[in-house]
Design an enzyme around this catalytic site. Sequence first.
Site, PDB file in Angstrom:
ATOM      1  N   LYS A  22      -9.806   3.889   0.841  1.00 31.71           N
ATOM      2  CA  LYS A  22      -9.171   3.378   2.071  1.00 31.71           C
ATOM      3  C   LYS A  22      -7.683   3.116   1.855  1.00 31.71           C
ATOM      4  O   LYS A  22      -6.836   3.576   2.615  1.00 31.71           O
ATOM      5  CB  LYS A  22      -9.841   2.064   2.513  1.00 31.71           C
ATOM      6  CG  LYS A  22      -9.064   1.332   3.601  1.00 31.71           C
ATOM      7  CD  LYS A  22      -9.700   0.023   3.989  1.00 31.71           C
ATOM      8  CE  LYS A  22      -9.276  -1.171   3.195  1.00 31.71           C
ATOM      9  NZ  LYS A  22      -7.959  -1.744   3.555  1.00 31.71           N
ATOM     10  N   ASN A  23      -7.376   2.380   0.785  1.00 29.68           N
ATOM     11  CA  ASN A  23      -5.980   1.963   0.607  1.00 29.68           C
ATOM     12  C   ASN A  23      -5.062   3.119   0.215  1.00 29.68           C
ATOM     13  O   ASN A  23      -3.844   3.009   0.346  1.00 29.68           O
ATOM     14  CB  ASN A  23      -5.886   0.829  -0.419  1.00 29.68           C
ATOM     15  CG  ASN A  23      -6.334  -0.494   0.174  1.00 29.68           C
ATOM     16  OD1 ASN A  23      -6.626  -0.579   1.370  1.00 29.68           O
ATOM     17  ND2 ASN A  23      -6.403  -1.529  -0.644  1.00 29.68           N
ATOM     18  N   CYS A 116      -2.583 -13.153   7.987  1.00 30.39           N
ATOM     19  CA  CYS A 116      -3.867 -12.768   7.398  1.00 30.39           C
ATOM     20  C   CYS A 116      -4.470 -13.947   6.676  1.00 30.39           C
ATOM     21  O   CYS A 116      -3.773 -14.751   6.087  1.00 30.39           O
ATOM     22  CB  CYS A 116      -3.658 -11.612   6.447  1.00 30.39           C
ATOM     23  SG  CYS A 116      -5.164 -11.106   5.685  1.00 30.39           S
ATOM     24  N   ARG A 121       1.630 -13.404   3.235  1.00 30.33           N
ATOM     25  CA  ARG A 121       1.940 -11.975   3.264  1.00 30.33           C
ATOM     26  C   ARG A 121       3.258 -11.638   3.984  1.00 30.33           C
ATOM     27  O   ARG A 121       3.258 -11.022   5.057  1.00 30.33           O
ATOM     28  CB  ARG A 121       0.760 -11.185   3.860  1.00 30.33           C
ATOM     29  CG  ARG A 121      -0.529 -11.480   3.115  1.00 30.33           C
ATOM     30  CD  ARG A 121      -1.651 -10.596   3.523  1.00 30.33           C
ATOM     31  NE  ARG A 121      -1.653  -9.331   2.803  1.00 30.33           N
ATOM     32  CZ  ARG A 121      -2.582  -8.395   2.949  1.00 30.33           C
ATOM     33  NH1 ARG A 121      -3.551  -8.572   3.794  1.00 30.33           N
ATOM     34  NH2 ARG A 121      -2.520  -7.273   2.255  1.00 30.33           N
ATOM     35  N   ASP A 307      -8.472  -7.557  -5.157  1.00 31.84           N
ATOM     36  CA  ASP A 307      -9.486  -7.089  -4.204  1.00 31.84           C
ATOM     37  C   ASP A 307     -10.910  -7.125  -4.778  1.00 31.84           C
ATOM     38  O   ASP A 307     -11.863  -6.809  -4.061  1.00 31.84           O
ATOM     39  CB  ASP A 307      -9.154  -5.664  -3.725  1.00 31.84           C
ATOM     40  CG  ASP A 307      -8.041  -5.665  -2.684  1.00 31.84           C
ATOM     41  OD1 ASP A 307      -7.606  -6.751  -2.274  1.00 31.84           O
ATOM     42  OD2 ASP A 307      -7.599  -4.563  -2.282  1.00 31.84           O
ATOM     43  N   ARG A 399     -14.207  -2.633   8.094  1.00 31.02           N
ATOM     44  CA  ARG A 399     -12.819  -2.216   7.855  1.00 31.02           C
ATOM     45  C   ARG A 399     -12.704  -1.465   6.531  1.00 31.02           C
ATOM     46  O   ARG A 399     -11.780  -0.675   6.356  1.00 31.02           O
ATOM     47  CB  ARG A 399     -11.899  -3.438   7.801  1.00 31.02           C
ATOM     48  CG  ARG A 399     -11.707  -4.120   9.136  1.00 31.02           C
ATOM     49  CD  ARG A 399     -10.626  -5.171   9.039  1.00 31.02           C
ATOM     50  NE  ARG A 399      -9.514  -4.650   8.263  1.00 31.02           N
ATOM     51  CZ  ARG A 399      -8.741  -5.363   7.450  1.00 31.02           C
ATOM     52  NH1 ARG A 399      -8.932  -6.639   7.324  1.00 31.02           N
ATOM     53  NH2 ARG A 399      -7.769  -4.795   6.789  1.00 31.02           N
TER      54      ARG A 399
HETATM   55  C1  UD1 Z   1      -2.273  -3.980  -0.701  1.00 31.01           C
HETATM   56  C2  UD1 Z   1      -3.701  -3.684  -0.318  1.00 31.01           C
HETATM   57  C3  UD1 Z   1      -4.556  -4.941  -0.445  1.00 31.01           C
HETATM   58  C4  UD1 Z   1      -4.395  -5.557  -1.821  1.00 31.01           C
HETATM   59  C5  UD1 Z   1      -2.936  -5.768  -2.163  1.00 31.01           C
HETATM   60  C6  UD1 Z   1      -2.721  -6.227  -3.595  1.00 31.01           C
HETATM   61  C7  UD1 Z   1      -3.463  -1.917   1.323  1.00 31.01           C
HETATM   62  C8  UD1 Z   1      -3.633  -1.503   2.730  1.00 31.01           C
HETATM   63  N1  UD1 Z   1      -3.741  -3.199   1.051  1.00 31.01           N
HETATM   64  O1  UD1 Z   1      -1.774  -4.912   0.250  1.00 31.01           O
HETATM   65  O2  UD1 Z   1      -5.919  -4.569  -0.233  1.00 31.01           O
HETATM   66  O3  UD1 Z   1      -5.053  -6.818  -1.859  1.00 31.01           O
HETATM   67  O4  UD1 Z   1      -2.214  -4.521  -2.002  1.00 31.01           O
HETATM   68  O5  UD1 Z   1      -3.275  -5.334  -4.484  1.00 31.01           O
HETATM   69  O6  UD1 Z   1      -3.129  -1.125   0.474  1.00 31.01           O
HETATM   70  N2  UD1 Z   1       4.632  -9.813  -1.088  1.00 31.01           N
HETATM   71  C9  UD1 Z   1       5.862 -10.412  -0.912  1.00 31.01           C
HETATM   72  N3  UD1 Z   1       6.763  -9.763  -0.125  1.00 31.01           N
HETATM   73  C10 UD1 Z   1       6.521  -8.557   0.462  1.00 31.01           C
HETATM   74  C11 UD1 Z   1       5.263  -7.956   0.250  1.00 31.01           C
HETATM   75  C12 UD1 Z   1       4.339  -8.608  -0.541  1.00 31.01           C
HETATM   76  O7  UD1 Z   1       6.117 -11.489  -1.432  1.00 31.01           O
HETATM   77  O8  UD1 Z   1       7.401  -8.027   1.159  1.00 31.01           O
HETATM   78  C13 UD1 Z   1       3.622 -10.508  -1.916  1.00 31.01           C
HETATM   79  C14 UD1 Z   1       2.293 -10.727  -1.206  1.00 31.01           C
HETATM   80  O9  UD1 Z   1       2.297 -11.873  -0.391  1.00 31.01           O
HETATM   81  C15 UD1 Z   1       1.336 -10.819  -2.375  1.00 31.01           C
HETATM   82  C16 UD1 Z   1       1.930  -9.838  -3.387  1.00 31.01           C
HETATM   83  O10 UD1 Z   1       3.293  -9.655  -2.997  1.00 31.01           O
HETATM   84  O11 UD1 Z   1       1.371 -12.120  -2.917  1.00 31.01           O
HETATM   85  C17 UD1 Z   1       1.253  -8.493  -3.411  1.00 31.01           C
HETATM   86  O12 UD1 Z   1       1.132  -7.997  -2.075  1.00 31.01           O
HETATM   87  P1  UD1 Z   1       1.194  -6.456  -1.732  1.00 31.01           P
HETATM   88  O13 UD1 Z   1       1.034  -5.633  -2.962  1.00 31.01           O
HETATM   89  O14 UD1 Z   1       2.384  -6.194  -0.882  1.00 31.01           O
HETATM   90  O15 UD1 Z   1      -0.076  -6.297  -0.820  1.00 31.01           O
HETATM   91  P2  UD1 Z   1      -0.203  -5.217   0.302  1.00 31.01           P
HETATM   92  O16 UD1 Z   1       0.562  -4.014  -0.097  1.00 31.01           O
HETATM   93  O17 UD1 Z   1       0.062  -5.825   1.635  1.00 31.01           O
END
Ligand code: UD1
Length: 420
Positions: A22-23, A116, A121, A307, A399
């Site tokens: 999915k991801n 979320c 996030r 995850d 999902r």
């Molecule tokens: C993706 C995955 C999700 C998984 C996560 C971490 C998808 C669709 N989702 O989510 O299932 O749990 O990776 O492996 O691929 N952060 C910031 N600033 C940002 C973005 C992120 O501080 O601009 C923080 C987040 O709050 C979190 C950490 O970085 O604490 C990691 O998040 P991130 O890797 O961005 O998660 P997603 O890419 O949203």
Amino acid sequence: MDKFVIEGGKPLKGEIRVSGSKNATLPILAATLLTDEPCEIKNVPKLRDTTTMLKLLKSLGKNVEVSKDKIMITANGTLNHVADYDLVSTMRGSFCVLGPLLAKLGKAKVSMPGGCIIGVRPVDLHMKGILALGTKTTMEGGYVNAVAPKLKGAHIYLGGVFGSSVLATANVMMAAVLAHGQTVIESAACEPEIEDLGNFLSEMGAKIEGHGTPRIVINGVRRLEGVSYRMSPDRIEAGTFIIMAAATRSHMTIRDIHLNQLSALVDKLNQVGVVIEKDKDSIHVKPGRNLKPVSMTTYPHPGFPTDLQAQYAALMSLVPGVTVITDKVFPDRFMHIPELNRMGAQIRREGGVAIIEGVKQLYGAPVMASDLRASAALVIAGLAAKGRTDIHRIYHLERGYEDLDKKLVGLGAKVWRERE
Ligand code: UD1
């Protein structure tokens, strides 16, 4: 709305197949916006999230044709640059249309992703990346309004407070492939989904190196081509099945699995006493004897995936002794604790840490799914528990887990859906 009913308490047996990732699929579907040529994608899991992404592509002007074993995405006139609130707010993955829209159209208006349950996030790293490439952004009515008539390569450090970001890395990669000059992303996410995206972009004709490592180097090209691509198996679904086998003390064969993407999980489970035997592209999990409690901390890849944290907590709640679980990626991701406790688990939370005192037996109960992976933890607990568990709000499961009830029935589980 449906609920899952599980009559648990007996081991599962047989073979289960892992669906496409999915991801990895979500950013790859977004990447099809980078070309006007047709893209064919196989092994796409049929999930609520992939369906949402396809709806978003259609709303942006793509033609989408879904058949049994593949999805064809073709051009349908000019692209639209506005990604609507209704689609982006329901699923964070859809925010990664920002990079490709900017690269292709020089502008994008994308709704901020919704809040979320697993944490705050933010999107600061996404913004940092695209700003470095020469984008100007404003916030307007809950939308990120981004304009970049000419994206220009840059050296970008993309590490944040919680380490690297998967979707921010994806967004910056997709913006940079058509930018003028070279982009270097330092502290890039190393998750296999980023490797998959890099491979997909390479096949489209992008000049990209280092995807899957913390340093990605991209040399912008003028145009990208259509491709045919097969999605790799979902490592989180695979990991969920391995933990399920361990928690239900089952003999299980899991097909279509890339075990090298799950080294941190396998290492932990080996310490716990779970026996995992590898065959070509399948594995056998055997019920271990005298499982031991082993503490765990989640980190970005190749660390233990956040995850799989909730599912691991469900397993450890059935292993006598004390386990300490810390989530360094999403420190608030503990919504499963009160629900597991309803089933007889003994877990308490102290700040960003869950302390589990393993019990011999869980007991079925009505529980509420709060998010995707927490729901998977409840399914594992329900299968291991004595008696009937009703899991409400299973749309979360839909999902991310394709045909989960059917797959579990294939293992001899007593699982069925009921209307609420
Ligand atoms: C993706 C995955 C999700 C998984 C996560 C971490 C998808 C669709 N989702 O989510 O299932 O749990 O990776 O492996 O691929 N952060 C910031 N600033 C940002 C973005 C992120 O501080 O601009 C923080 C987040 O709050 C979190 C950490 O970085 O604490 C990691 O998040 P991130 O890797 O961005 O998660 P997603 O890419 O949203």
